[in-house]
Structure formats: structure tokens, C-alpha cells
Design a protein around this motif. Structure first.
Motif, short mmCIF file in Angstrom:
data_model
loop_
_atom_site.label_atom_id
_atom_site.label_comp_id
_atom_site.label_asym_id
_atom_site.label_seq_id
_atom_site.Cartn_x
_atom_site.Cartn_y
_atom_site.Cartn_z
N ILE A 52 0.87 -1.16 0.05
CA ILE A 52 0.07 -0.01 -0.03
C ILE A 52 0.86 1.14 -0.19
N THR A 53 0.79 1.93 -1.03
CA THR A 53 1.82 3.16 -1.18
C THR A 53 1.18 4.50 -1.71
N ASP A 54 1.71 5.52 -1.05
CA ASP A 54 1.23 6.61 -1.67
C ASP A 54 2.01 6.96 -3.14
N ILE A 55 1.34 7.63 -4.03
CA ILE A 55 1.91 7.44 -5.51
C ILE A 55 2.96 8.62 -5.59
N ARG A 56 2.87 9.73 -4.89
CA ARG A 56 3.72 10.83 -4.80
C ARG A 56 4.69 10.82 -3.90
N MET A 57 6.08 10.41 -4.02
CA MET A 57 7.20 10.64 -3.08
C MET A 57 8.31 10.96 -3.72
N PRO A 58 9.20 11.76 -2.85
CA PRO A 58 10.53 11.91 -3.46
C PRO A 58 11.41 10.96 -3.84
N ARG A 59 12.14 11.14 -4.73
CA ARG A 59 13.03 10.12 -5.33
C ARG A 59 12.35 8.90 -6.10
N VAL A 60 11.84 7.95 -5.10
CA VAL A 60 11.23 6.81 -5.55
C VAL A 60 9.60 6.88 -5.32
N SER A 61 8.98 6.91 -6.25
CA SER A 61 7.39 7.23 -6.25
C SER A 61 6.68 5.92 -6.04
N GLY A 62 5.51 6.07 -5.61
CA GLY A 62 4.69 4.96 -5.56
C GLY A 62 4.66 4.05 -6.99
N LEU A 63 4.50 4.66 -8.01
CA LEU A 63 4.47 4.14 -9.39
C LEU A 63 5.85 3.32 -9.59
N ASP A 64 7.04 3.85 -9.06
CA ASP A 64 8.14 3.24 -9.13
C ASP A 64 8.12 2.06 -8.58
N LEU A 65 7.78 2.14 -7.29
CA LEU A 65 7.62 0.85 -6.55
C LEU A 65 6.65 -0.26 -7.31
N GLN A 67 6.11 -0.66 -10.47
CA GLN A 67 6.95 -1.11 -11.51
C GLN A 67 7.86 -2.32 -11.22
N MET A 68 8.63 -1.83 -9.82
CA MET A 68 9.57 -2.72 -9.42
C MET A 68 8.94 -4.11 -8.95
N THR A 69 7.87 -4.03 -8.44
CA THR A 69 7.07 -5.56 -8.06
C THR A 69 6.61 -6.21 -9.48
N ALA A 70 6.09 -5.43 -10.27
CA ALA A 70 5.72 -6.11 -11.27
C ALA A 70 6.86 -6.93 -12.06
N GLU A 71 7.99 -6.09 -12.11
CA GLU A 71 9.25 -6.90 -12.68
C GLU A 71 9.90 -8.00 -11.98
N ASN A 72 9.93 -7.84 -10.47
CA ASN A 72 10.62 -8.57 -9.93
C ASN A 72 9.86 -10.21 -9.46
N ASN A 73 8.58 -9.81 -9.02
CA ASN A 73 8.06 -11.15 -8.82
C ASN A 73 6.54 -11.42 -9.19
N GLY A 74 5.91 -10.11 -9.61
CA GLY A 74 4.47 -10.27 -9.90
C GLY A 74 3.40 -10.86 -9.09
N ALA A 90 -3.76 7.16 -12.60
CA ALA A 90 -4.62 5.90 -12.66
C ALA A 90 -4.16 5.10 -13.86
N ARG A 91 -4.00 5.84 -14.82
CA ARG A 91 -3.93 5.10 -16.24
C ARG A 91 -2.41 4.50 -15.86
N GLN A 92 -1.67 5.22 -15.51
CA GLN A 92 -0.14 4.69 -15.25
C GLN A 92 0.08 3.53 -14.06
N ALA A 93 -0.76 3.80 -13.36
CA ALA A 93 -0.96 2.57 -12.28
C ALA A 93 -1.45 1.39 -12.75
N LEU A 94 -2.38 1.34 -13.61
CA LEU A 94 -2.86 0.26 -14.37
C LEU A 94 -1.99 -0.45 -15.03
N ARG A 95 -0.92 0.14 -15.94
CA ARG A 95 0.02 -0.12 -16.70
C ARG A 95 0.85 -1.06 -15.92
N TYR A 96 1.31 -0.64 -14.47
CA TYR A 96 2.04 -1.40 -13.89
C TYR A 96 1.41 -2.50 -13.10
N GLY A 97 0.25 -3.06 -13.48
CA GLY A 97 -0.49 -4.04 -12.49
C GLY A 97 -1.06 -3.53 -11.30
#
Length: 251
Positions: A52-65, A67-74, A90-97
Motif C-alpha cells: 500500500i503506497t502513496d503515489i507521490r514521494m521524493p526520489r522513489v514514487s509509488g509508481l516506481d515501486l 513497476q518494481m514489484t511487477a518486474e521482480n516477482n509479480g 490511474a492510467r499509469q498505475a494500471l499499466r504497472y498492474g
């Protein structure tokens, strides 16, 4: 199961952590991270079932996280929390599953309903994961026992000895071997010993009773019976057939 709650504001982390009874949904571990950088390390270390993550954070955003979960273990489900109802996010979030998208202020009912929708999926995947790991362990055990038998065919290969070698209860080892290979453990041992006996008859001049002892048998009648069942002839006939009936069938 584990849940990781991420935000760059500590008060928001505490709010989400206390908003619902996580244990009642099957989560025995609640991890928290102030900021995306720390969250990234926790994701790699713990592989939580839910993020559960906030979408806007400095350096590493919720969208970055995400994307990372989608690429690492799914396997990690993601709930994005945002103060922005902009459709672009919302559209970007859906792209990352991303599984769920909640807008601040997050209400208890909204979070509870989102978690309730995801728990059945997470539970099913956890069962599947445990099943896969169990299968790998069984396969590794059977491979080890087969190798042990091939290397120790002339020694005592009782169930107790093999169970000790595999660190398993003898009865359980016997059942797992049968379920995995569709063959009885005793049958596999006999097959390995008979094939080794045939090899010794072919490649050496050892007397038959010496071959018998080298492959783990003490009674010639029993050895001859098993050999005939495997090859259709007695050990003497096997050697004579290889060398011609004029040869010496050493006994």
C-alpha cells in the motif's frame, strides 16, 4: 501474509496501519517504510503479498515501486493511494498492474473493501507458491536418494538407512518416492543392483557369488531369482550368452 505500508508522511503510515484489523484479513506482519527508498529495500527483502503506497514521494514514487514489484516477482498486489484523482495517474498505475486505486482521504470502508477483494487472490497464490516449493523439495529429495542408491548399491539400503540419509521418516520417504516416480523404492533399489550385477558380469571375471556380494546380496538363490526376473536368464546363463556357451560360467 505480509503487508508493506509506504508514505513519506509518518502520520499517514500510522493512520493506514491502524485503520483496519490486518490480522483479521490474514496478515501476520505489517511492515512500514517512510519513503520509497526504504520501501524498495523492504520489498526485495520480504516480498510482501500486499503493498500500500502513496503515489507521490521524493526520489522513489509509488509508481516506481509498482513497476518494481511487477518486474521482480509479480505476486505482490498493489494498492495506490493518491491525493490526486487525475486520470493520468490511474492510467499509469494500471499499466504497472496496480490492483486498487484509492483517493485521499482514505476511508476505513474503502480500504477494507479493497483488501477484501485482493485477499482471495493472494491466498490462492500463496497456496500455489507453497505447492511449487513443496514439489521442488520432493524432486530434490528423490534425486538425492537415487544418487545415494547408485553410489551405495552394495551396502545396507533399508528404509531406516535411506530415511536417515534423507533426514525423513522412512515411511514418508517411501510414500513420496512412490508418488513422485510411480515406482516402489525397493523396486528401484533392486533394478539398480541388477543392472550393476549385469555390468560386472560383462566387464569382469568375478565369480558369480562375488558379483552377488558386491551388489548387496548374501543368498545366491534370492539373487538368481531377482536376476532372472530382470533379464529372463540366470547370472550364469547371462555370462554364457555373452561369451558363448563354450566359455567358463564361473560360479
Amino acid at each position: 501474509m505480509k503487508v508493506l505500508i509506504v508514505d513519506d508522511e509518518m502520520y499517514m503510515i500510522d493512520y493506514i496501519r491502524k485503520l483496519i484489523d490486518w490480522e483479521s484479513y490474514g496478515f501476520d506482519t505489517v511492515l512500514t517504510a517512510k519513503g520509497g527508498s526504504l520501501a524498495r529495500d523492504l520489498l526485495l527483502e520480504h516480498e510482501p503479498e500486499l503493498l500500500i503506497t502513496d503515489i507521490r514521494m521524493p526520489r522513489v514514487s509509488g509508481l516506481d515501486l509498482s513497476q518494481m514489484t511487477a518486474e521482480n516477482n509479480g505476486r505482490t498486489k498493489v494498492i495506490i493511494i493518491s491525493g490526486y484523482s487525475d486520470f493520468t495517474y490511474a492510467r499509469q498505475a494500471l499499466r504497472y498492474g496496480v490492483s486498487e486505486y484509492l483517493v485521499k482521504p482514505v476511508l476505513k470502508q474503502d480500504l477494507a473493501e479493497a483488501v477484501e477483494r485482493l485477499v482471495p487472490e493472494m491466498t490462492a497464490e500463496e497456496v500455489q507458491k507453497e505447492g511449487e516449493e513443496g514439489s521442488f523439495k520432493k524432486t530434490d529429495t528423490i534425486a538425492y536418494i537415487k544418487k545415494y542408491i547408485r553410489e551405495n548399491y552394495g551396502r545396507d539400503l533399508s528404509l531406516d538407512v535411506l530415511g536417515e540419509a534423507a533426514h525423513l521418516h522412512p515411511a514418508y520417504l517411501s510414500r513420496v518416492f512412490k508418488e513422485t516416480t510411480q515406482e516402489n523404492l525397493s523396486g528401484y533399489i533392486t533394478s539398480v543392483r541388477m543392472e550393476k550385477a549385469a555390468q560386472l558380469l560383462e566387464e569382469t571375471d568375478l565369480r558369480i557369488h562375488e558379483v552377488m556380494k558386491q551388489v548387496g546380496y548374501q543368498k545366491s538363490q534370492h539373487f538368481a531369482k531377482l536376476f532372472r526376473e530382470k533379464f529372463g536368464v540366470t547370472p550364469t546363463e547371462y555370462r554364457q550368452g555373452l561369451r558363448g556357451f563354450g566359455g567358463e560360467g564361473k560360479c
